[in-house]
Design an enzyme around this catalytic site. Structure first.
Site, PDB file in Angstrom:
ATOM      1  N   LYS A   9      33.811   3.547 -53.008  1.00 15.12           N
ATOM      2  CA  LYS A   9      33.573   4.989 -53.115  1.00 15.12           C
ATOM      3  C   LYS A   9      32.076   5.303 -53.056  1.00 15.12           C
ATOM      4  CE  LYS A   9      37.855   6.039 -55.592  1.00 15.12           C
ATOM      5  NZ  LYS A   9      38.472   6.814 -56.702  1.00 15.12           N
ATOM      6  N   TYR A  49      44.917  12.010 -50.551  1.00 11.14           N
ATOM      7  CA  TYR A  49      45.182  12.329 -51.960  1.00 11.14           C
ATOM      8  C   TYR A  49      46.224  13.448 -52.099  1.00 11.14           C
ATOM      9  CZ  TYR A  49      41.331   9.336 -53.572  1.00 11.14           C
ATOM     10  OH  TYR A  49      40.528   8.256 -53.867  1.00 11.14           O
ATOM     11  N   ASN A 112      35.267   6.061 -60.227  1.00 12.15           N
ATOM     12  CA  ASN A 112      35.775   4.761 -60.670  1.00 12.15           C
ATOM     13  C   ASN A 112      35.613   3.662 -59.611  1.00 12.15           C
ATOM     14  OD1 ASN A 112      37.710   5.624 -58.940  1.00 12.15           O
ATOM     15  ND2 ASN A 112      39.391   5.664 -60.417  1.00 12.15           N
ATOM     16  N   HIS A 115      38.800   2.649 -54.409  1.00 15.92           N
ATOM     17  CA  HIS A 115      40.207   2.987 -54.184  1.00 15.92           C
ATOM     18  C   HIS A 115      40.893   1.713 -53.711  1.00 15.92           C
ATOM     19  CE1 HIS A 115      43.902   4.711 -52.634  1.00 15.92           C
ATOM     20  NE2 HIS A 115      43.729   3.923 -51.590  1.00 15.92           N
ATOM     21  N   GLU A 126      48.050   3.601 -45.349  1.00 14.41           N
ATOM     22  CA  GLU A 126      46.617   3.891 -45.531  1.00 14.41           C
ATOM     23  C   GLU A 126      45.758   3.148 -44.501  1.00 14.41           C
ATOM     24  OE1 GLU A 126      45.785   3.028 -49.637  1.00 14.41           O
ATOM     25  OE2 GLU A 126      46.774   4.858 -50.332  1.00 14.41           O
TER      26      GLU A 126
HETATM   27  P1  TYD Z   1      45.430   7.821 -58.478  1.00 17.11           P
HETATM   28  O1  TYD Z   1      46.009   7.705 -57.110  1.00 17.11           O
HETATM   29  O2  TYD Z   1      46.315   8.322 -59.582  1.00 17.11           O
HETATM   30  O3  TYD Z   1      44.833   6.418 -58.995  1.00 17.11           O
HETATM   31  P2  TYD Z   1      44.200   5.143 -58.252  1.00 17.11           P
HETATM   32  O4  TYD Z   1      42.897   5.526 -57.600  1.00 17.11           O
HETATM   33  O5  TYD Z   1      43.993   4.161 -59.377  1.00 17.11           O
HETATM   34  O6  TYD Z   1      45.229   4.658 -57.262  1.00 17.11           O
HETATM   35  O7  TYD Z   1      44.169   8.790 -58.443  1.00 17.11           O
HETATM   36  C1  TYD Z   1      43.342   8.837 -57.320  1.00 17.11           C
HETATM   37  C2  TYD Z   1      41.954   9.196 -57.769  1.00 17.11           C
HETATM   38  O8  TYD Z   1      41.962  10.472 -58.382  1.00 17.11           O
HETATM   39  C3  TYD Z   1      41.364   8.264 -58.824  1.00 17.11           C
HETATM   40  O9  TYD Z   1      40.899   7.041 -58.302  1.00 17.11           O
HETATM   41  C4  TYD Z   1      40.271   9.143 -59.353  1.00 17.11           C
HETATM   42  C5  TYD Z   1      40.894  10.540 -59.318  1.00 17.11           C
HETATM   43  N1  TYD Z   1      41.370  10.948 -60.659  1.00 17.11           N
HETATM   44  C6  TYD Z   1      40.587  11.819 -61.402  1.00 17.11           C
HETATM   45  O10 TYD Z   1      39.508  12.239 -60.956  1.00 17.11           O
HETATM   46  N2  TYD Z   1      41.015  12.202 -62.633  1.00 17.11           N
HETATM   47  C7  TYD Z   1      42.164  11.738 -63.166  1.00 17.11           C
HETATM   48  O11 TYD Z   1      42.521  12.122 -64.308  1.00 17.11           O
HETATM   49  C8  TYD Z   1      42.964  10.837 -62.388  1.00 17.11           C
HETATM   50  C9  TYD Z   1      44.262  10.292 -62.934  1.00 17.11           C
HETATM   51  C10 TYD Z   1      42.534  10.467 -61.136  1.00 17.11           C
END
Ligand code: TYD
Length: 153
Positions: A9, A49, A112, A115, A126
């Site tokens: 990211k 998303y 975080n 992805h 994807e």
């Molecule tokens: P998600 O697809 O639920 O998780 P992952 O990335 O672990 O597969 O969510 C996609 C992205 O959305 C996540 O990486 C960061 C964002 N996100 C937020 O900003 N706030 C949140 O509360 C959540 C659950 C996700």
């Protein structure tokens, strides 16, 4: 062997963590078979998303993903989808276990670091979203015999 998508990211790139994160996947024994740096668009993020479109943070999430370039990677290996997902750690990085990528480099739910595809089915969808066939490089892996049992290759 299984393939999965990893997106490094914008925050990963900006914080100079791309090499570190890529290195973790290499050391685990995964094989990098496609890679490119791009700027994501609002249009592709609406699709990528789509499962989050009703969440209050949807626009923030998309803005964050467009704030700088990302690095798209395809990693190949035995059980690659689950292995990579486990290495990434919990979505909410404040809850991610130390030793995982998110658990070591973030405390944020949004920012975080990576992805990762969440199932083999979604990995295929994807990867098709971000790569075309000519993006993939096929090359021998002479060490496979030292990394895998015959039925894992
Ligand atoms: P998600 O697809 O639920 O998780 P992952 O990335 O672990 O597969 O969510 C996609 C992205 O959305 C996540 O990486 C960061 C964002 N996100 C937020 O900003 N706030 C949140 O509360 C959540 C659950 C996700």
């Amino acid at each position: 062997m299984e393939r999965t998508l990893v997106i490094l990211k914008p925050g990963c790139l900006q914080r100079g963590l791309a090499g570190e994160v890529i290195s973790r996947f290499e050391k685990r024994g995964l094989k990098l078979v496609a890679m490119k740096m791009v700027r994501l668009t609002d249009e592709v993020l609406d699709v990528h998303y789509a499962h989050l479109k009703d969440k209050p943070f949807f626009q923030w999430l998309k803005d964050g993903m467009m704030a700088a370039p990302v690095i798209l990677c395809c990693w190949e290996g035995h059980c690659a989808v689950q292995v990579v997902r486990d290495m990434a750690g919990a979505t909410r990085a404040s809850k991610a276990v130390p030793g995982t990528i998110r658990g070591d480099y973030s405390t944020s739910a949004q920012e975080n670091i990576v992805h990762t595809s969440d199932s083999p089915e979604n990995a295929a969808i994807e990867l098709e979203r971000f790569f075309v066939e000519s993006d993939y490089c096929f090359y021998d892996s002479p060490l496979d015999a030292f990394k895998y049992a015959p039925d894992e290759i």
